[in-house]
Enzyme design. Structure first.
Site, PDB file in Angstrom:
ATOM      1  N   THR A 175      36.715  43.172  48.246  1.00 30.78           N
ATOM      2  CA  THR A 175      35.668  43.899  47.534  1.00 30.78           C
ATOM      3  C   THR A 175      34.603  44.440  48.473  1.00 30.78           C
ATOM      4  OG1 THR A 175      36.007  42.489  45.596  1.00 30.78           O
ATOM      5  CG2 THR A 175      33.955  43.754  45.690  1.00 30.78           C
ATOM      6  N   LYS A 206      38.617  47.153  46.905  1.00 29.78           N
ATOM      7  CA  LYS A 206      37.985  47.423  45.618  1.00 29.78           C
ATOM      8  C   LYS A 206      36.512  47.705  45.871  1.00 29.78           C
ATOM      9  CE  LYS A 206      36.826  44.352  42.238  1.00 29.78           C
ATOM     10  NZ  LYS A 206      36.988  43.499  41.033  1.00 29.78           N
ATOM     11  N   LYS A 212      32.721  48.690  44.437  1.00 28.37           N
ATOM     12  CA  LYS A 212      31.847  48.691  43.280  1.00 28.37           C
ATOM     13  C   LYS A 212      31.123  50.035  43.204  1.00 28.37           C
ATOM     14  CE  LYS A 212      32.454  44.314  42.073  1.00 28.37           C
ATOM     15  NZ  LYS A 212      32.951  43.892  40.748  1.00 28.37           N
ATOM     16  N   ASP A 271      35.440  49.802  40.632  1.00 22.96           N
ATOM     17  CA  ASP A 271      35.007  48.919  39.551  1.00 22.96           C
ATOM     18  C   ASP A 271      33.584  49.287  39.168  1.00 22.96           C
ATOM     19  OD1 ASP A 271      34.507  46.907  37.758  1.00 22.96           O
ATOM     20  OD2 ASP A 271      34.661  45.264  39.206  1.00 22.96           O
ATOM     21  N   GLU A 293      38.315  50.176  36.998  1.00 20.06           N
ATOM     22  CA  GLU A 293      38.117  48.945  36.247  1.00 20.06           C
ATOM     23  C   GLU A 293      36.840  49.031  35.411  1.00 20.06           C
ATOM     24  OE1 GLU A 293      37.784  44.154  37.242  1.00 20.06           O
ATOM     25  OE2 GLU A 293      38.201  45.583  38.852  1.00 20.06           O
ATOM     26  N   ASP A 348      38.130  44.801  31.797  1.00 19.43           N
ATOM     27  CA  ASP A 348      37.646  43.534  32.354  1.00 19.43           C
ATOM     28  C   ASP A 348      36.688  42.888  31.362  1.00 19.43           C
ATOM     29  OD1 ASP A 348      36.758  41.367  33.796  1.00 19.43           O
ATOM     30  OD2 ASP A 348      35.885  42.504  35.426  1.00 19.43           O
ATOM     31  N   LYS A 401      40.813  36.794  34.028  1.00 18.97           N
ATOM     32  CA  LYS A 401      40.042  35.865  34.848  1.00 18.97           C
ATOM     33  C   LYS A 401      39.995  34.530  34.118  1.00 18.97           C
ATOM     34  CE  LYS A 401      37.023  39.374  36.923  1.00 18.97           C
ATOM     35  NZ  LYS A 401      35.647  39.945  36.932  1.00 18.97           N
ATOM     36  N   CYS A 424      38.752  37.273  39.734  1.00 19.86           N
ATOM     37  CA  CYS A 424      37.987  36.043  39.900  1.00 19.86           C
ATOM     38  C   CYS A 424      36.507  36.353  39.904  1.00 19.86           C
ATOM     39  CB  CYS A 424      38.361  35.345  41.211  1.00 19.86           C
ATOM     40  SG  CYS A 424      37.864  36.274  42.699  1.00 19.86           S
ATOM     41  N   ASP A 463      43.101  40.182  42.657  1.00 21.17           N
ATOM     42  CA  ASP A 463      41.741  40.248  43.192  1.00 21.17           C
ATOM     43  C   ASP A 463      41.184  38.827  43.243  1.00 21.17           C
ATOM     44  OD1 ASP A 463      39.202  40.974  44.005  1.00 21.17           O
ATOM     45  OD2 ASP A 463      38.561  41.631  42.012  1.00 21.17           O
ATOM     46  N   ASP A 487      39.633  37.356  46.033  1.00 22.99           N
ATOM     47  CA  ASP A 487      39.013  37.354  47.360  1.00 22.99           C
ATOM     48  C   ASP A 487      37.744  36.510  47.439  1.00 22.99           C
ATOM     49  OD1 ASP A 487      37.382  38.973  45.821  1.00 22.99           O
ATOM     50  OD2 ASP A 487      37.158  40.540  47.330  1.00 22.99           O
TER      51      ASP A 487
END
Length: 326
Positions: free
Chosen positions: A124, A147, A149, A174, A200, A223, A245, A273, A295, A297
């Site tokens: 991320t 990924k 943000k 995301d 996402e 999500d 998740k 997560c 994902d 990480d």
């Protein structure tokens, strides 16, 4: 008879973790331990303020469940004792770990799998100035999947800068609910041009109806809009993938059932997560077997991980040792 204990822990992050809703500099987790004779099972969960959770509230939920857990309530009974969320996740994963140790087998065997293969996680990139996001991408350009943000005015510039800094990486963006439908429609064609493979949670949960009938040029993944099987039918009409998740689902038990139902509905799987240690990632690896996107990480974002933690080589997570979980 089983004995239950729970505690809060804080784990420092290597860098501030920034999303559209705010910043965090440490991971606050709750660890539940259930001991029966010589065996101990552990589970780790992350109370998430977005869902109205606090560390104190999660510890109180676990304490309220103590009597029934110590009286022998197992994973099936737990589903009726607590709602989906961090408290149930910590207890459910502890019960899986305990059951595996009592049976002398690995947890994935209890889940019906012959083995647990390594998984390849994305990494991320926090929301920030375009130059900072590009530099973070450059430092991680050899990772197979990044990924990033989004949720700022210069989102497209940031995505373009990350793509230039890591030209071979697969990209996910995301939004964490930060976009409007009009913003998504404006951004999506350019995201597709830049090779973004997935967006996402673009819109706020509860406003997903605007997406019905929209043919996005980039696949969309739910999500915040999906926690358990209760939301699956609604999400299946709108999204191509769902992000499972354990903290949202309330544990491995519900997450496995959700994954099976999602596959039956034709949905792709992302397994994600909260920011946490390897103890939280280990059970999620069972759900992540065969997922289109992984994902997990969390440990890579900490200054130090739990010992023993997962063996992580680059972006590859190996199966946990029994000393860690399962």
């Amino acid at each position: 008879m089983p004995a239950l204990t729970a505690r809060a822990e804080r784990w420092a992050l290597a860098q501030p973790f920034v999303i559209s809703r705010g910043v965090k500099t440490e991971a606050e987790v709750v660890v539940a331990e259930i001991t029966a004779g010589p065996h101990r099972g552990r589970g780790e969960a992350v109370p998430y303020p977005r869902y109205g959770e606090t560390v104190g509230g999660v510890l109180a939920q676990i304490e309220d469940a103590r009597g029934r857990i110590e009286a022998g309530a197992g994973r099936a009974g737990l589903q009726a004792i607590l709602p989906a969320g961090a408290a149930r996740n910590a207890l459910d994963c502890a019960l899986w770990d305990l059951a595996a140790k009592q049976a002398g087998v690995r947890a994935w065997t209890l889940a019906g799998r012959d083995r647990l293969d390594p998984v390849k996680t994305c990494f991320t990139i926090s929301l920030g100035p375009v130059d900072a996001m590009a530099e973070a991408a450059r430092a991680n350009a050899r990772r197979p999947m990044l990924k990033l943000k989004i949720g700022a005015r210069d989102d497209l510039d940031a995505v373009a800068a990350v793509r230039a800094a890591a030209p071979r990486a697969r990209l996910i963006v995301d939004a964490n609910e930060a976009l409007t439908f009009e913003e998504l429609r404006r951004l999506a064609p350019d995201l597709a041009r830049l090779g973004v493979m997935l967006v996402e949670q673009p819109l706020p949960a509860g406003q997903d109806g605007a997406l019905e009938g929209y043919a996005s040029p980039v696949p969309l993944c739910a999500d915040e809009s999906l926690h358990t099987r209760a939301e699956l039918a609604a999400c299946a009409r709108i999204y191509s993938l769902i992000n499972i998740k354990l903290d949202k689902a309330g544990g491995l038990t519900e997450a496995l059932a959700l994954a099976a139902d999602a596959r039956a509905a034709g949905l792709g799987l992302m397994v994600g997560c909260m920011v946490a240690t390897s103890l939280a990632m280990a059970p999620a690896m069972i759900v992540a077997q065969g997922a289109e996107v992984v994902d997990l990480d969390g440990p890579l974002l900490l200054t130090r991980d739990r010992e023993p933690g997962l063996s992580i080589q680059g972006s590859i997570l190996e199966a946990p040792s029994p000393d860690l979980w399962g």
